[in-house]
Motif scaffolding. Structure first.
Motif, short mmCIF file in Angstrom:
data_model
loop_
_atom_site.label_atom_id
_atom_site.label_comp_id
_atom_site.label_asym_id
_atom_site.label_seq_id
_atom_site.Cartn_x
_atom_site.Cartn_y
_atom_site.Cartn_z
N ASP A 187 87.25 94.81 23.89
CA ASP A 187 85.49 93.85 23.23
C ASP A 187 86.43 93.36 22.10
O ASP A 187 85.32 93.17 20.88
CB ASP A 187 85.39 95.33 22.85
CG ASP A 187 84.36 96.08 22.99
OD1 ASP A 187 84.34 95.93 24.70
OD2 ASP A 187 84.30 96.87 23.30
N GLY A 188 86.75 92.28 22.79
CA GLY A 188 87.59 91.48 21.65
C GLY A 188 88.64 91.33 20.51
O GLY A 188 89.29 90.71 19.52
N THR A 189 88.93 92.43 20.42
CA THR A 189 89.76 93.05 19.31
C THR A 189 90.85 92.81 19.60
O THR A 189 91.55 93.46 20.90
CB THR A 189 90.08 94.56 18.60
OG1 THR A 189 88.08 94.34 18.02
CG2 THR A 189 90.64 94.60 18.20
N ASP A 190 92.48 91.75 19.21
CA ASP A 190 93.69 92.41 19.83
C ASP A 190 94.29 93.51 19.13
O ASP A 190 94.74 93.68 18.46
CB ASP A 190 94.44 90.95 18.92
CG ASP A 190 95.70 91.30 19.92
OD1 ASP A 190 96.17 92.00 21.44
OD2 ASP A 190 96.71 89.99 20.01
N LEU A 191 95.11 94.70 20.63
CA LEU A 191 95.12 95.83 20.36
C LEU A 191 96.73 95.79 19.93
O LEU A 191 97.24 96.80 18.97
CB LEU A 191 94.96 96.80 21.10
CG LEU A 191 94.12 97.17 22.36
CD1 LEU A 191 93.91 97.88 23.24
CD2 LEU A 191 92.83 96.98 20.23
N LEU A 192 97.62 94.27 19.78
CA LEU A 192 98.92 94.31 19.68
C LEU A 192 98.97 94.29 17.78
O LEU A 192 99.98 93.84 17.63
CB LEU A 192 99.68 93.47 20.59
CG LEU A 192 99.80 93.29 21.77
CD1 LEU A 192 99.56 92.11 22.72
CD2 LEU A 192 99.42 95.11 22.37
N THR A 193 97.95 93.28 17.65
CA THR A 193 97.54 93.76 15.97
C THR A 193 97.82 94.61 15.18
O THR A 193 98.04 94.32 13.85
CB THR A 193 96.38 92.46 15.68
OG1 THR A 193 95.10 92.65 16.17
CG2 THR A 193 96.90 91.25 16.77
N LEU A 194 97.13 95.76 16.04
CA LEU A 194 97.18 96.93 15.16
C LEU A 194 97.80 97.65 15.04
O LEU A 194 98.91 97.90 16.12
CB LEU A 194 96.11 97.81 15.70
CG LEU A 194 94.54 96.79 16.30
CD1 LEU A 194 93.46 98.18 16.74
CD2 LEU A 194 94.07 96.03 14.98
N ASP A 195 97.76 98.55 13.36
CA ASP A 195 99.00 99.76 13.30
C ASP A 195 99.07 100.69 14.47
O ASP A 195 97.80 101.72 15.04
CB ASP A 195 99.56 99.54 11.96
CG ASP A 195 98.00 100.11 11.43
OD1 ASP A 195 97.35 100.95 11.98
OD2 ASP A 195 98.02 100.25 10.25
N GLU A 196 99.41 102.27 14.22
CA GLU A 196 99.64 103.40 14.58
C GLU A 196 98.33 103.98 14.57
O GLU A 196 97.70 104.56 15.32
CB GLU A 196 100.84 104.24 15.17
CG GLU A 196 100.33 105.14 15.68
CD GLU A 196 100.20 105.21 17.32
OE1 GLU A 196 99.56 106.41 17.28
OE2 GLU A 196 100.97 104.23 17.07
N ARG A 197 98.19 104.25 13.66
CA ARG A 197 97.24 104.62 12.58
C ARG A 197 95.47 104.22 13.53
O ARG A 197 95.28 105.01 13.43
CB ARG A 197 96.86 104.48 11.10
CG ARG A 197 96.18 105.06 10.52
CD ARG A 197 96.02 105.71 9.20
NE ARG A 197 95.02 106.49 8.45
CZ ARG A 197 94.68 106.27 6.88
NH1 ARG A 197 95.57 105.33 6.45
NH2 ARG A 197 93.73 107.40 6.36
#
Length: 269
Positions: free
Chosen positions: A77-87
């Motif tokens: 939905d437009g959010t790059d998951l690779l930029t997110l931390d594990e939490r």
């Protein structure tokens, strides 16, 4: 049309590369993979064992493997998951992305009854206001997954159920929080032909009734034919052909895709 002005795709993967450490140097598991799954749509990721299709599924879930180097983008939905931390990813898994494994014991706790497992998921992701509301929601969730006796199944342990019922319970868990995307990794491999067809029908029903996008991983051309929609064929960590199911499975353009179809019993190309 996109929902609320957002992207038309539920999932957009662009130039995804995954490299694992190996005894003789880095091993590239995925090499520039790009794919799209529209809202309420389906994409079948088809390939032989070792082609990289499960690595795609696990990377979408934020689980590429220990020590993996990942480049590219995986947008939900437009959010790059690779930029997110594990939490942040742990809040998305189960809530916005549902996962159905090949073996339902991968998502079902063998020591707990089905009902309490569903209740725990609803409470963890704050879908239900409290334990009583979560318990009340369980029968409907199981019925939505095509289970005829939801109250009995809710009281059952996984080992007391048939393979088909265990997989339906796993699907109920995967969609309990209303995810926009469902990732199913070889979900019908251990099922007989009749139950396999029923589970695939269930996926189609969830798509049409609730607008869930589906990324389905399989090596089985019969499953790909049954699902229809769009197909992406993988080989050696790359997508070599993408198109409508009828086109890819009847008139494949890539020689390797043609070999896969020809190897199928009754295959034509």
């Amino acid at each position: 049309m996109s929902r609320r002005g957002g992207p038309a795709e539920a999932l957009s993967v662009t130039d995804l590369t995954v490299t694992h450490p190996g005894p003789d140097g880095p091993v590239r598991a995925l090499d520039g993979v790009s794919l799209r799954v529209e809202r309420g749509g389906a994409l079948v990721l088809l390939g032989e064992s070792g082609s990289g299709k499960t690595t795609v599924a696990r990377t979408v879930l934020g689980l590429p493997g220990r020590g993996a180097a990942v480049t590219g983008s995986v947008r939900l939905d437009g959010t790059d998951l690779l930029t997110l931390d594990e939490r942040a990813l742990s809040r998305i898994r189960g809530r916005r992305i549902g996962y159905v494994p090949q073996d339902p014991t991968g998502s079902l706790d063998p020591l707990r009854r089905i009902g309490p497992q569903l209740v725990e998921v609803l409470l963890r992701h704050r879908i239900s206001a409290g334990r009583r509301a979560a318990r009340a929601a369980v029968p409907d969730l199981l019925a939505r997954a095509g289970i005829d006796e939801p109250e009995r199944i809710a009281r059952s342990f996984p080992h007391e159920l048939s393979g088909g019922l265990r997989q339906r319970a796993a699907i109920a868990l995967a969609v309990s929080c209303g995810p926009g995307l469902l990732v199913a990794d070889e979900p019908t491999t251990a099922l007989d032909a009749v139950v396999r067809s029923q589970v695939l029908d269930l996926f189609q029903s969830l798509r049409s009734a609730h607008g869930i996008a589906l990324l389905l991983v399989t090596h089985d051309l019969a499953v790909a034919r049954r699902m229809g929609g769009r197909i992406a064929v993988m080989r050696d960590g790359r997508i070599i052909e993408t198109g409508d199911a009828d086109q890819v499975l009847s008139r494949p353009a890539h020689p390797y895709a043609a070999e896969l179809v020809a190897a199928e019993p009754g295959g034509r190309p």
